[in-house]
Design a protein around this motif. Structure first.
Motif, mmCIF file in Angstrom:
data_model
loop_
_atom_site.group_PDB
_atom_site.id
_atom_site.type_symbol
_atom_site.label_atom_id
_atom_site.label_comp_id
_atom_site.label_asym_id
_atom_site.label_seq_id
_atom_site.Cartn_x
_atom_site.Cartn_y
_atom_site.Cartn_z
ATOM 1 N N GLY A 431 -30.258 4.720 -11.422
ATOM 2 C CA GLY A 431 -30.683 5.043 -12.789
ATOM 3 C C GLY A 431 -32.179 5.053 -13.015
ATOM 4 O O GLY A 431 -32.651 5.459 -14.085
ATOM 5 N N ALA A 433 -34.632 6.844 -11.908
ATOM 6 C CA ALA A 433 -35.302 8.148 -12.042
ATOM 7 C C ALA A 433 -35.296 8.604 -13.487
ATOM 8 O O ALA A 433 -36.331 8.996 -14.044
ATOM 9 N N THR A 434 -34.139 8.523 -14.152
ATOM 10 C CA THR A 434 -34.014 8.972 -15.542
ATOM 11 C C THR A 434 -34.855 8.094 -16.460
ATOM 12 O O THR A 434 -35.568 8.592 -17.326
ATOM 13 N N ARG A 435 -34.788 6.785 -16.230
ATOM 14 C CA ARG A 435 -35.548 5.870 -17.104
ATOM 15 C C ARG A 435 -37.049 6.125 -16.973
ATOM 16 O O ARG A 435 -37.765 6.149 -17.963
ATOM 17 N N MET A 437 -38.562 8.915 -16.179
ATOM 18 C CA MET A 437 -38.880 10.180 -16.827
ATOM 19 C C MET A 437 -39.015 10.001 -18.329
ATOM 20 O O MET A 437 -39.965 10.489 -18.945
ATOM 21 N N GLN A 438 -38.056 9.303 -18.914
ATOM 22 C CA GLN A 438 -38.080 9.088 -20.370
ATOM 23 C C GLN A 438 -39.346 8.350 -20.766
ATOM 24 O O GLN A 438 -40.024 8.713 -21.724
ATOM 25 N N ARG A 441 -42.314 10.705 -20.678
ATOM 26 C CA ARG A 441 -42.328 11.689 -21.777
ATOM 27 C C ARG A 441 -42.761 11.031 -23.080
ATOM 28 O O ARG A 441 -43.527 11.599 -23.859
#
Ligand code: UD1
Ligand code: CA
Length: 446
Positions: A431, A433-435, A437-438, A441
């Motif tokens: 998980g 990678a997604t965290r 990225m967020q 952003r």
């Protein structure tokens, strides 16, 4: 026909000022080798007892090149270029005791054929001059002939209108018995329009003394001499055209002959296939049935039967490919022996190495052979498997049937049958990678 021992004198002392070059003219390359190498190679076919190169301008560099091209050739120094007869005189002391036929060639005239030279060597006359019918006689020396052969040679500068109209001209190549040269060279003076000692005075002097002097002719294409860069380019085109034609006659397939470049000593076996845009530097042999795919550059290497090379491969000096070896795209090989059946398909450098039979080299493999000071060897046994992106830090040995893991940096020897891994262990964070990225952003404000 007579069979006398032969000595060659190759004149190569001139500066070649019209080349506009710091390099002596005879060291400019034609067919991948210095110009002087062509006359030497053809001359060698006569199996001469002695080969003398007369050097002057850039003598040191010329000596070095000649030592490489023809280690048995000897050098005579002509410190001042006082003319072609003066040049030949400088070589004569090195022919002390030689009794036989001397053939004088020019280092800047690369295309004189073997048969033509053999005709000069075996001719019964005491002096033989190689002439040709010139399409445009230009500034060549004119050959004045009579019922008994060649009467004299008149240099362009010294010729009157009637003599200039003669189209039979002097190629510069001359053959004479050594004893005759010893007798007449010292008698040549320099009272002429150029103030030079002309070798071309020999015929008239010899004839006056009752010797037989003759002309042998050849095709004008053999006599092409190089004085300018434009003539060098023209000669290169002529050389390549002949080399391509010869390869085709010998049973080599050239997919697009005009794009394949040969060197003087390129040797390709029958039924080899050469793709488009392949360049052969000096010292290449390709055995029968090998295939060189488009856009390869080869130099000083050997490719055995059944091997395939390229497209886009580079074989440098000392690359030796055994039977059925496969070398693929963007592979560079230098001073390395690849035994039968080795496969090295992609993006690899092998230098100072020996690779055993049937070994597979993965994409992106590099032999790190240079430490900034010295070169070191890599030895890989037979039937090994080198994983993609392996760095082999030489000196290093990988045993037979051994493997290396992809991305390994191999700094220590790998025994036979072993697997070596030299890379960081993988860490996986679920998980993350997604965290990540967020978070990034958000920071940027969207
Ligand atoms: C020479 C011939 C000419 C012939 C022409 C063919 C003489 C006098 N003339 O003229 O009849 O038609 O070649 O190309 O021989 N060299 C030396 N040392 C010297 C002078 C020349 O080594 O002192 C070498 C040059 O490097 C060159 C060759 O001899 O390779 C010919 O000399 P070059 O001056 O070019 O002679 P040409 O004037 O062309
Ligand atoms: Ca000339």
């Amino acid at each position: 026909m007579t069979e006398k021992p032969v000595a060659l004198i190759v004149l190569a002392a001139g500066q070649g000022s019209r080349m506009q070059s710091d390099l002596p003219k005879v060291l400019h390359r034609l067919g991948g080798v210095p110009l002087v190498g062509h006359a030497l190679a053809t001359g060698r076919l006569l199996e001469p007892e002695e080969v003398i190169v007369v050097a002057g301008h850039g003598a040191e560099a010329v000596a070095k090149a000649v030592a490489k091209l023809d280690p048995e050739a000897r050098l005579a120094l002509q410190e001042e270029q006082l003319g072609t007869a003066h040049a030949v005189r400088q070589a004569m002391p090195l022919l002390k005791g030689f009794e036989g036929r001397v053939i004088v060639l020019y280092g800047d005239t690369p295309f004189i054929g073997e048969e033509t030279l053999a005709n000069l060597a075996s001719h019964a006359a005491d002096v033989v001059v190689l002439g040709f019918e010139a399409a445009d006689p230009g500034r060549y020396g004119r050959l004045v002939t009579g019922p008994e052969g060649l009467e004299r040679i008149v240099e362009y500068k010294d010729a009157d209108e009637a003599t200039r109209a003669i189209r039979l001209v002097n190629s510069g190549v001359l053959a004479a018995d050594a004893a005759l040269l010893r007798e007449f060279l010292p008698r040549i003076g320099n009272r002429n329009a150029a103030g030079e000692y002309y070798l071309t005075d020999i015929p008239e002097l010899a004839r006056a003394a009752g010797h037989r002097v003759e002309v042998v002719t050849c095709d004008e294409s053999e006599t092409l001499g190089i004085n300018t860069r434009a003539e060098l380019a023209q000669a290169e085109a002529a050389f390549q055209a002949r080399a391509r034609a010869r390869a085709l006659e010998d049973g080599v397939t050239l997919s697009d002959p005009a794009t394949v470049w040969f060197a003087l000593d390129t040797c390709i076996g029958r039924d080899a296939v050469i793709g488009q845009n392949v360049v052969f530097g000096p010292g290449v042999t390709v055995e029968s049935g090998a295939e060189i795919l488009p856009f390869c550059h080869l130099e000083g290497c050997h490719v055995s039967a059944g091997a395939t090379v390229g497209p886009f491969a580079r074989l440098r000096p000392g690359a030796e490919l055994g039977g059925d070896v496969h070398v693929g795209n963007f592979v560079e090989i230098k001073n390395a022996v690849l035994d039968e059946g080795v496969k090295v398909g992609h993006l690899t450098y092998l230098g100072d190495a020996h690779i055993g039979e049937a070994t597979n080299i993965g994409a992106g493999t590099i032999t790190c052979n240079y430490d900034g000071v010295g070169k070191h060897r890599t030895e890989i046994g037979a039937h090994a498997f080198i994983g993609s992106d392996t760095m082999l830090v030489a000196p290093v040995r990988v045993g037979a049937r051994a493997m290396t893991g992809s991305g390994s940096v191999i700094t220590e020897d790998v025994p036979d049958d072993a697997l070596a891994l030299g890379r960081a262990r993988q860490v996986t964070k679920p998980g993350l990678a997604t965290r990540l990225m967020q978070a990034l952003r958000q920071k940027k404000g969207n």
